[in-house]
Design an enzyme around this catalytic site. Structure first.
Site, PDB file in Angstrom:
ATOM      1  N   ASP A  15      20.266  -7.415  29.132  1.00 32.87           N
ATOM      2  CA  ASP A  15      21.283  -6.910  28.873  1.00 32.87           C
ATOM      3  C   ASP A  15      20.402  -5.952  27.593  1.00 32.87           C
ATOM      4  OD1 ASP A  15      21.630  -8.002  26.858  1.00 32.87           O
ATOM      5  OD2 ASP A  15      23.727  -8.495  28.161  1.00 32.87           O
ATOM      6  N   ARG A  28      27.426  -4.364  18.348  1.00 32.16           N
ATOM      7  CA  ARG A  28      28.312  -2.750  18.307  1.00 32.16           C
ATOM      8  C   ARG A  28      29.971  -2.665  18.328  1.00 32.16           C
ATOM      9  NH1 ARG A  28      23.064  -1.185  19.528  1.00 32.16           N
ATOM     10  NH2 ARG A  28      22.562   0.340  18.451  1.00 32.16           N
ATOM     11  N   GLU A  70      17.940 -13.465  34.298  1.00 32.47           N
ATOM     12  CA  GLU A  70      19.530 -13.672  33.367  1.00 32.47           C
ATOM     13  C   GLU A  70      20.275 -12.298  33.735  1.00 32.47           C
ATOM     14  OE1 GLU A  70      20.591 -12.697  29.287  1.00 32.47           O
ATOM     15  OE2 GLU A  70      19.996 -14.655  29.128  1.00 32.47           O
ATOM     16  N   GLU A 114      25.703  -3.017  26.550  1.00 33.47           N
ATOM     17  CA  GLU A 114      24.941  -4.519  27.592  1.00 33.47           C
ATOM     18  C   GLU A 114      25.692  -3.980  28.672  1.00 33.47           C
ATOM     19  OE1 GLU A 114      26.603  -4.651  24.552  1.00 33.47           O
ATOM     20  OE2 GLU A 114      24.248  -5.050  23.472  1.00 33.47           O
ATOM     21  N   HIS A 158      22.304 -10.520  10.425  1.00 32.61           N
ATOM     22  CA  HIS A 158      21.269  -8.970  11.551  1.00 32.61           C
ATOM     23  C   HIS A 158      20.717  -7.958  11.162  1.00 32.61           C
ATOM     24  CE1 HIS A 158      20.512  -6.859  14.803  1.00 32.61           C
ATOM     25  NE2 HIS A 158      20.877  -7.551  15.453  1.00 32.61           N
ATOM     26  N   HIS A 210      26.671  -9.670  15.989  1.00 34.92           N
ATOM     27  CA  HIS A 210      25.940  -7.641  15.767  1.00 34.92           C
ATOM     28  C   HIS A 210      26.425  -7.429  16.360  1.00 34.92           C
ATOM     29  CE1 HIS A 210      23.611  -8.482  19.644  1.00 34.92           C
ATOM     30  NE2 HIS A 210      24.302 -10.415  18.922  1.00 34.92           N
TER      31      HIS A 210
END
Ligand code: UD1
Ligand code: UDP
Length: 394
Positions: free
Chosen positions: A120, A237, A142, A156, A268, A235
């Site tokens: 994604d 967004r 996936e 995503e 990250h 991590h």
């Protein structure tokens, strides 16, 4: 008679080779970030064991750089094409445009029959769009994970929906993922394979038996065997800003109220993560902020951990195989299977929920044992083979 036999054998061999060449398909794997690389690695290796059936090439966009290279190195993958696209603090607009334009010459040069993308990310969505423009058929590994909420995970969820529209062969990791595709009237070319992350994890665990790298040696110096470890990663967004501040405040309180535990947090490299985390957690004795770990070191650390607190997709899928309870710092998940199985709890970025559930896991043995039982709804380690078998039947 002997001469006739030799001629016949030579002719059969010639025809067989010609026929195989005709049948042989060209496959291109396109990916760019750490999790895509981990989850594509076992599939690439499987395909590369069948050179008589497929020609396999790898193109990395390098949407990630250091974190991608760590994985390529461990899984011994040398890309045929490396677009080297990552820029520090990159944004979605530029990154998307650069992926699309830089893939054009690769697709024109190699002319793959199939392009495989994963998951994604921006690389996934733009990689599948580029592949569609090139006329290649698209395999999405996936496929079918959904929240049906276009803002979470952002971006995503929409990357997956776009990729699903463009895809010819959907490799759904679970039955639920297949059903999600069917809800979007995608009914052809779907197969349920399990998640390739479990193939990667089993491979990593096997390799770890006779393997020790520098990072594991260094970790052994910071891991106190007498203390319980809480492993943290984050991590997403949609958690930037206030979400991360809440997460950090919760971790501060957990660390200060439980001096007998260590929180280890490989941070990250995204600057939106680095800044708040180092600012708010940098000076707490039992919080250890470290660089992202290479995959074997991270698996090793998961094994040593008592609890995992994360917003990562991949870690939610791996942890149940290691019997580790996971608190997921998200309000919604496209991976509901482990929540149903009881090994994962969604705590969002709500300070109180993070603290309350961590305290419960640290003090209530029955609750801990219930959440840490070994049960993985995501795969059995044979997803790569199923993907190969499905595609070669097309
Ligand atoms: C990306 C994916 C996300 C995936 C995550 C896995 C998108 C929109 N996001 O998010 O779906 O879950 O990867 O980790 O596709 N950086 C480095 N070195 C690295 C990697 C990142 O310095 O090796 C820094 C750079 O400043 C870079 C920034 O992190 O610009 C953001 O990277 P990016 O790939 O755009 O987003 P992620 O947050 O990593
Ligand atoms: N991982 C790693 N090193 C780390 C943190 C995570 O190798 O320091 C691995 C982890 O085992 C999992 C994957 O990276 O397989 C998850 O990546 P990430 O959380 O960045 O992305 P997501 O899965 O959320 O897309």
């Amino acid at each position: 008679m002997f001469v006739v036999l030799v001629l016949f054998t030579k002719l059969s061999l010639f025809l067989f080779q010609k026929f195989s060449k005709l049948k042989q398909k060209k496959v291109l794997f396109v990916f760019g970030t750490r999790p895509e690389a981990i989850k594509m690695a076992p599939v690439i290796h499987y395909f590369k064991t069948k050179p008589e059936i497929v020609t396999t090439k790898v193109c990395v966009t390098a949407q990630h750089r250091e974190m991608l290279d760590q994985v390529l190195d461990f899984f011994e993958i040398t890309p045929d094409y490396d677009l080297d696209l990552m820029k520090k603090g990159q944004n979605l607009y530029d990154l998307s445009a650069r992926i699309l334009t830089r893939l054009k010459p690769v697709l024109e040069d190699y002319k793959p029959d199939y392009v495989f993308v994963h998951g994604d990310t921006t690389t996934t969505a733009m990689g599948s769009l580029a592949a569609f423009y090139s006329g290649a058929q698209i395999g999405h590994i996936e496929a079918g994970l959904r929240t049906f909420n276009k803002k979470a995970p952002f971006p995503e969820e929409i990357n997956r929906q776009l990729t699903g529209r463009l895809t010819d062969f959907h490799f759904a990791p679970t039955v639920q993922a297949r059903q999600n595709l069917e809800k979007e009237n995608i009914t052809k070319g779907i197969t349920v394979t399990g998640n390739t992350v479990i193939d990667a994890l089993f491979w990593g665990l096997e390799k770890l038996k006779n393997f020790e790298n520098n990072e594991i040696t260094q970790l052994k110096n910071i891991v106190d065997p007498n203390k319980k470890i809480i492993l943290v990663t984050g991590h997403r967004r949609e958690n930037f800003g206030e979400g991360f501040i809440n997460i950090c405040k919760a971790l501060q309180e957990i660390a200060l109220s439980h001096p007998n535990i260590d929180i280890i947090y490989p941070v990250h490299l995204n600057p939106n993560v680095q800044q708040p985390v180092y600012k708010l957690l940098g000076n707490i004795k039992n919080i250890k902020l470290i660089d992202p770990l290479n995959y074997p070191a991270f698996i090793w650390l998961m094994q040593q951990s008592h609890i995992i607190i994360t917003d990562s997709g991949g870690i939610q899928e791996e942890a149940p195989s290691l019997g580790k309870p996971v608190l997921v710092m998200r309000d919604t998940t496209e991976r509901p299977e482990a929540v149903k199985a009881g090994t994962v709890i969604l705590v969002g970025t709500d300070q109180n929920k993070i603290i309350k559930n961590t305290n419960k896991l640290l003090t209530d043995n029955d609750f801990y044992n219930q959440m840490s039982r070994l049960h993985n709804p995501y795969g059995d380690g044979y997803a790569s083979k199923r993907i190969f078998d499905f595609i070669t039947k097309q």
